[in-house]
Scaffold this active site. Structure first.
Site: not given
Ligand code: CAA
Length: 388
Positions: A347, A370
């Protein structure tokens, strides 16, 4: 504190101990009050700036403390152990705002946009998410159009940590619609720019003393010099910055888990039931063992990610997987440990008389912001499978 043998320098020990003392003396007395009111703790955040906690990895020439990622992680864990709200403001300032400018900014941008925020006099934010674009960040609709020597920004951003109090924001907008991720560009926006305002403030389950809101851009004109990186580089910048941010959230989660564990351990040693200390019951003892073990594993993953990031500073190596693993495991550990700590307290764990219920509410967000746990698993598995 863990018994893990790690190569801490005197500087590391100094910042860890300084952050611990500061958090206990200055933040602990006000944490419950600000959690209850949902007000932003301006005074203690300002003092954290004076202590050098708001730009730990930023070189002194740009107003920061000039220390390394391990120092940052150690200090952030100690602050978050006392209050996760102060922890997230510190994390966003350091890793979501400063790290991107440090890595991708021009010399002029570093000189202008880093010192106020890294020194803690001003607050920085990072704005990627939109109401209909969360985990699928590449689908954003906010639009930036080049117009002479400036850009005109329009759109609505959401879930921006420190949104209502930020003096500077790194914001991501579409400059080439139709090009998906390759059409996104990053910009630096100052608070008083006409057409820029903060919108609806979120009332949250946890980290209630941190301020989260929408940001609104209505024909907001900024100088072209405020573009961070090249047009179309925004998505990669956003992802690289999030790799940094995820290490910060791992450290924050480690702090919450540590606080919840220590509370549960102390209670298990004191509280008696059925004629003995409750810690003597295997049902409680095994819980403590699992809590301790997962925290230690989280710590190692978080330190490992910090060291990987440190190595990456001198090259182009990525630490995406290390950061995602640390964030995934530490945030799920924070939730597991906080949940168990409430249960150990019975509790009393449900009462606002103790901070354990706050740890439980605060832990949940670490599995969401994030990048959710699901996104971390996606990132790790894609990288392992060589799909990206
Ligand atoms: N570092 C460098 N480049 C990267 C990367 C990284 N970590 N991740 C992806 N890329 C690059 C890829 O290499 C790719 O490049 P090319 O086109 O040249 O090959 C390009 O970016 C596109 O990558 P993806 O095709 O993998 O992209 P996607 O659309 O499939 O997305 C994902 C991937 C992992 C889903 C990404 O969208 C993601 O991380 N989503 C989550 C977003 C997030 O964390 N949001 C939180 C926002 S902040 C917040 O929370 C608020 C706050 O204030 C705290």
């Amino acid at each position: 504190m863990s018994n893990v043998l790690f190569p801490f320098s005197d500087e590391h020990k100094m910042i860890r101990d300084t952050a611990r003392d500061f958090a206990r003396e200055q933040i602990a007395p006000v944490a419950a009050e600000f959690d209850e009111s949902g007000e932003f703790p301006h005074q203690t955040i300002k003092k954290m700036g004076e202590m050098g906690f708001m730009g730990i990895e930023v070189p002194e020439a740009y107003g920061g403390a000039g220390m390394d990622t391990l120092a940052y992680v150690l200090a952030l864990e100690e602050v978050s152990k006392v209050d996760a709200s102060h922890g997230v403001v510190m994390s966003v300032n350091n890793s979501l705002y400063c790290s991107g400018i440090l890595k991708f900014g021009s010399e002029d941008q570093k000189m202008k946009f880093l010192p106020p925020v890294a020194s803690g006099k001003s607050i920085g934010a990072y704005s990627l998410t939109e109401p209909m674009s969360g985990s699928d960040a590449g689908t954003m609709k906010s639009r930036a159009v080049l117009d002479g020597d400036g850009y005109i920004l329009n759109g609505r951003k959401s879930w921006v940590t420190s949104g209502p109090v930020a003096d500077y924001v790194v914001v991501f907008m579409m400059t080439q619609p139709g090009q998906k991720q390759k059409g996104i560009t990053a910009f630096l926006v100052e608070k008083d720019t006409p057409g820029f305002s903060s919108g609806k403030k979120e009332h949250k389950l946890g980290i209630r003393a941190s301020a989260t809101s929408e940001l609104l851009f209505e024909d907001c004109r900024i100088p072209a010099a405020n573009r961070l990186g090249a047009e179309g580089d925004g998505f990669k910048i956003a992802m690289t910055v999030l790799d940094n941010g995820r290490i910060g959230i791992a450290a924050q989660a480690l702090g919450i888990a540590g606080a919840a564990y220590e509370a549960a351990l102390a209670y298990a040693r004191e509280r008696e039931a059925f004629g003995q200390k409750i810690g003597q019951f295997q049902g409680i003892g095994f819980k403590l063992a699992d809590m301790k073990t997962r925290i230690e594993a989280s710590r190692l993953l978080t330190y490992n990610a910090a060291l990987a990031k440190e190595r990456a500073k001198t090259g182009n190596e990525r630490f995406t997987t290390e950061a995602a693993m640390a964030k995934l495991f530490a945030s799920e550990t924070a939730m597991f440990v906080a949940h168990a700590a409430v249960q150990v307290h019975g509790g009393m764990g449900y009462s606002k008389e103790l901070p354990v219920e706050r740890y439980f509410r605060d832990a949940k967000i670490t599995e969401i912001y994030e990048g959710t746990s699901e996104i971390q698993r996606l990132v790790i598995s894609r990288n392992e499978l060589g799909l990206k």
